[in-house]
Scaffold this motif. Structure first.
Motif, PDB file in Angstrom:
ATOM      1  N   SER A  28       0.845  -1.194   0.000  1.00 59.99           N
ATOM      2  CA  SER A  28       0.000   0.000   0.000  1.00 59.99           C
ATOM      3  C   SER A  28       0.878   1.240   0.000  1.00 59.99           C
ATOM      4  N   SER A  29       0.243   2.396  -0.196  1.00 58.87           N
ATOM      5  CA  SER A  29       0.992   3.653  -0.243  1.00 58.87           C
ATOM      6  C   SER A  29       1.560   4.039   1.115  1.00 58.87           C
ATOM      7  N   PHE A  30       1.044   3.435   2.188  1.00 60.83           N
ATOM      8  CA  PHE A  30       1.578   3.720   3.522  1.00 60.83           C
ATOM      9  C   PHE A  30       3.069   3.394   3.596  1.00 60.83           C
ATOM     10  N   TYR A  31       3.491   2.366   2.891  1.00 58.87           N
ATOM     11  CA  TYR A  31       4.889   1.939   2.955  1.00 58.87           C
ATOM     12  C   TYR A  31       5.817   2.920   2.248  1.00 58.87           C
ATOM     13  N   TYR A  32       5.260   3.738   1.352  1.00 62.87           N
ATOM     14  CA  TYR A  32       6.064   4.815   0.777  1.00 62.87           C
ATOM     15  C   TYR A  32       6.435   5.821   1.866  1.00 62.87           C
ATOM     16  N   ARG A  33       5.518   6.042   2.777  1.00 57.40           N
ATOM     17  CA  ARG A  33       5.793   6.954   3.894  1.00 57.40           C
ATOM     18  C   ARG A  33       6.882   6.377   4.799  1.00 57.40           C
ATOM     19  N   VAL A  34       6.777   5.081   5.103  1.00 57.90           N
ATOM     20  CA  VAL A  34       7.799   4.439   5.933  1.00 57.90           C
ATOM     21  C   VAL A  34       9.159   4.509   5.236  1.00 57.90           C
ATOM     22  N   GLY A  35       9.159   4.263   3.931  1.00 55.47           N
ATOM     23  CA  GLY A  35      10.413   4.347   3.185  1.00 55.47           C
ATOM     24  C   GLY A  35      11.024   5.735   3.243  1.00 55.47           C
ATOM     25  N   THR A  36      10.183   6.764   3.143  1.00 57.14           N
ATOM     26  CA  THR A  36      10.683   8.138   3.223  1.00 57.14           C
ATOM     27  C   THR A  36      11.282   8.418   4.589  1.00 57.14           C
ATOM     28  N   LEU A  37      10.631   7.948   5.656  1.00 54.41           N
ATOM     29  CA  LEU A  37      11.172   8.135   7.000  1.00 54.41           C
ATOM     30  C   LEU A  37      12.514   7.427   7.160  1.00 54.41           C
ATOM     31  N   ILE A  38      12.648   6.259   6.525  1.00 50.46           N
ATOM     32  CA  ILE A  38      13.931   5.544   6.549  1.00 50.46           C
ATOM     33  C   ILE A  38      15.015   6.388   5.887  1.00 50.46           C
ATOM     34  N   PHE A  39      14.686   6.980   4.740  1.00 47.43           N
ATOM     35  CA  PHE A  39      15.670   7.806   4.020  1.00 47.43           C
ATOM     36  C   PHE A  39      16.089   9.014   4.861  1.00 47.43           C
ATOM     37  N   LYS A 162       0.514  10.546  -5.823  1.00 44.89           N
ATOM     38  CA  LYS A 162       0.329  10.736  -4.394  1.00 44.89           C
ATOM     39  C   LYS A 162       1.566  11.392  -3.779  1.00 44.89           C
ATOM     40  N   THR A 163       1.308  12.231  -2.790  1.00 46.82           N
ATOM     41  CA  THR A 163       2.397  12.961  -2.135  1.00 46.82           C
ATOM     42  C   THR A 163       3.429  12.011  -1.532  1.00 46.82           C
ATOM     43  N   SER A 164       2.969  10.916  -0.935  1.00 51.40           N
ATOM     44  CA  SER A 164       3.887   9.963  -0.306  1.00 51.40           C
ATOM     45  C   SER A 164       4.812   9.319  -1.341  1.00 51.40           C
ATOM     46  N   LEU A 232      14.097  17.990   6.274  1.00 54.35           N
ATOM     47  CA  LEU A 232      13.290  17.102   5.432  1.00 54.35           C
ATOM     48  C   LEU A 232      12.118  16.510   6.206  1.00 54.35           C
ATOM     49  N   LEU A 233      12.353  16.161   7.471  1.00 50.44           N
ATOM     50  CA  LEU A 233      11.272  15.610   8.283  1.00 50.44           C
ATOM     51  C   LEU A 233      10.173  16.647   8.495  1.00 50.44           C
ATOM     52  N   ALA A 234      10.572  17.904   8.745  1.00 47.50           N
ATOM     53  CA  ALA A 234       9.588  18.966   8.939  1.00 47.50           C
ATOM     54  C   ALA A 234       8.796  19.216   7.662  1.00 47.50           C
ATOM     55  N   LEU A 235       9.482  19.258   6.526  1.00 46.38           N
ATOM     56  CA  LEU A 235       8.809  19.500   5.250  1.00 46.38           C
ATOM     57  C   LEU A 235       7.905  18.330   4.863  1.00 46.38           C
ATOM     58  N   PHE A 236       8.320  17.133   5.234  1.00 44.96           N
ATOM     59  CA  PHE A 236       7.532  15.933   4.908  1.00 44.96           C
ATOM     60  C   PHE A 236       6.257  15.864   5.743  1.00 44.96           C
ATOM     61  N   ASN A 237       6.386  16.083   7.060  1.00 40.58           N
ATOM     62  CA  ASN A 237       5.225  16.005   7.956  1.00 40.58           C
ATOM     63  C   ASN A 237       4.387  17.275   7.946  1.00 40.58           C
ATOM     64  N   ARG A 238       4.998  18.396   7.511  1.00 41.43           N
ATOM     65  CA  ARG A 238       4.354  19.705   7.488  1.00 41.43           C
ATOM     66  C   ARG A 238       3.920  20.150   8.882  1.00 41.43           C
ATOM     67  N   PHE A 239       4.571  19.603   9.875  1.00 40.23           N
ATOM     68  CA  PHE A 239       4.330  20.005  11.270  1.00 40.23           C
ATOM     69  C   PHE A 239       5.538  19.561  12.084  1.00 40.23           C
ATOM     70  N   ILE A 240       5.893  20.355  13.079  1.00 43.66           N
ATOM     71  CA  ILE A 240       7.076  20.026  13.866  1.00 43.66           C
ATOM     72  C   ILE A 240       6.874  20.420  15.321  1.00 43.66           C
ATOM     73  N   THR A 241       7.448  19.642  16.232  1.00 39.05           N
ATOM     74  CA  THR A 241       7.439  19.936  17.669  1.00 39.05           C
ATOM     75  C   THR A 241       8.867  19.833  18.197  1.00 39.05           C
ATOM     76  N   PRO A 242       9.127  20.349  19.404  1.00 41.53           N
ATOM     77  CA  PRO A 242      10.475  20.270  19.974  1.00 41.53           C
ATOM     78  C   PRO A 242      10.973  18.846  20.232  1.00 41.53           C
ATOM     79  N   ASP A 243      10.086  17.857  20.106  1.00 40.88           N
ATOM     80  CA  ASP A 243      10.498  16.470  20.328  1.00 40.88           C
ATOM     81  C   ASP A 243      11.603  16.045  19.367  1.00 40.88           C
ATOM     82  N   ILE A 244      11.677  16.694  18.216  1.00 37.76           N
ATOM     83  CA  ILE A 244      12.707  16.315  17.242  1.00 37.76           C
ATOM     84  C   ILE A 244      14.101  16.601  17.786  1.00 37.76           C
ATOM     85  N   ALA A 245      14.211  17.515  18.761  1.00 36.57           N
ATOM     86  CA  ALA A 245      15.515  17.867  19.336  1.00 36.57           C
ATOM     87  C   ALA A 245      15.735  17.217  20.691  1.00 36.57           C
ATOM     88  N   SER A 246      14.898  16.258  21.053  1.00 34.42           N
ATOM     89  CA  SER A 246      14.965  15.655  22.386  1.00 34.42           C
ATOM     90  C   SER A 246      16.157  14.716  22.533  1.00 34.42           C
TER      91      SER A 246
END
Length: 322
Positions: A28-39, A162-164, A232-246
């Motif tokens: 499914s297209s969900f796995y494209y999202r997982v692949g992007t997170l891996i990259f 699809k965006t993913s 890239l993570l911020a641009l991909f999710n289009r939302f960001i929190t301080p957890d990324i710097a934890s």
């Protein structure tokens, strides 16, 4: 013919083939999202491969640089009128400058003292991102303007994607660029000096290497990689929190690096793949998901001390030799 190709070229060919063929296995297209997170995670890990695997230095605060890159993409378009992709480069420059400024004193430290110093740096960045609510949105985070990749493809090629899916190929391309730069660095004069630091700083200094300078070079390069991954993570999710710097994210990145094989670019990518994809696979165990993940990590580190990929390579070579 492939036997005569340089190792870095073979590594890039293998990586390109894996990126190109992986979608054939996606149900499914969900796995494209997982692949992007891996990259994206792999890009940050490649930076740590340069710092830990090449130069032999440790950092427990590298997620802080990812946070800088992420918030550069969130704040750049709003306050500076920059294009989101231009903000990515701004974040990388800011992270590199901060790494250069802070790295000069802290890289004089060694062992656990260096680890604690980098941990403090990461925590400081995380605290700033959390407490400056008027600028960063605080713990609630903030929205990020997207790159509009799917729209660009539709307008250019005339069909919907699809965006993913678009992000999968874009992230794969960015990973190939990052891997190519790191693989070329490995056998360059700078790379050879960095690897000599990993073996013995005293020996490197004896033959005339400027140890402090090259340690700083590795720290700055790895910070830029982490910043690009955060952007890239911020641009991909289009939302960001301080957890990324934890701190936990910093530990996660170091674990990916060591698990796959800190001395190898492909090993680092393998570690990022394992720790990014495994939680998706282990969801079938529900409340035992984290227990299973921890158990697998423990087994890999006990029986594959050099990392996943280097150990598998050694086993294949032993079987190939009669």
């Amino acid at each position: 013919m492939t036997a005569y190709l340089p190792p870095r070229v073979r590594a890039l060919i293998i990586l390109t083939i894996l990126i190109a063929l992986a979608p054939m296995l996606f149900p499914s297209s969900f796995y494209y999202r997982v692949g992007t997170l891996i990259f994206i995670n792999s890009i940050a890990v490649i930076g740590l491969v340069i710092l830990i695997g090449y130069a032999g230095q440790i950092s427990l605060g590298h997620a802080g640089f990812s946070g800088i890159g992420a918030y550069a993409c969130a704040l750049g378009p709003v306050h500076l009128g920059l294009h989101p992709f231009a903000s990515l480069f701004l974040g990388a420059v800011v992270s590199a400058l901060l790494a250069w400024f802070v790295g000069r004193p802290i890289l004089r430290l060694k062992g656990h003292y260096l680890a604690v110093a980098t941990l403090g740096l990461g925590m400081l960045i995380s605290m700033v991102l959390t407490n400056e609510t008027q600028l960063t949105g605080g713990p609630d985070g903030m929205a990020v303007e997207g790159l509009g990749l799917a729209k660009a493809v539709r307008e250019t090629l005339g069909f919907k994607v699809k965006t993913s899916v678009v992000w999968y190929w874009f992230g794969g391309g960015m990973l190939l660029i990052g891997a190519w730069l790191a693989l070329n660095l490995y056998n360059s004069p700078t790379g050879r000096v960095l690897r000599s630091l990993h073996d013995s700083e005293i020996a490197a200094k004896t033959v005339g290497a400027d140890v402090a300078r090259y340690k700083l070079v590795a720290f700055v390069i790895s910070a830029a990689y982490a910043s690009v991954a955060g952007s890239l993570l911020a641009l991909f999710n289009r939302f960001i929190t301080p957890d990324i710097a934890s701190f936990l994210h910093s530990v996660e990145l170091v674990t990916m690096t060591v698990l796959g094989g800190a001395g190898s670019v492909l090993g680092g990518i393998a570690g990022a793949t394992l720790l990014t994809a495994l939680p998706q696979v282990l969801t079938m165990f529900h409340e035992y998901e984290h227990v299973m993940l921890g158990l697998i990590m423990m087994l890999v580190m006990i029986f594959m001390r050099d990392g996943l990929l280097p150990t598998l390579r050694k086993l294949m070579l032993r079987r190939a030799i009669p």
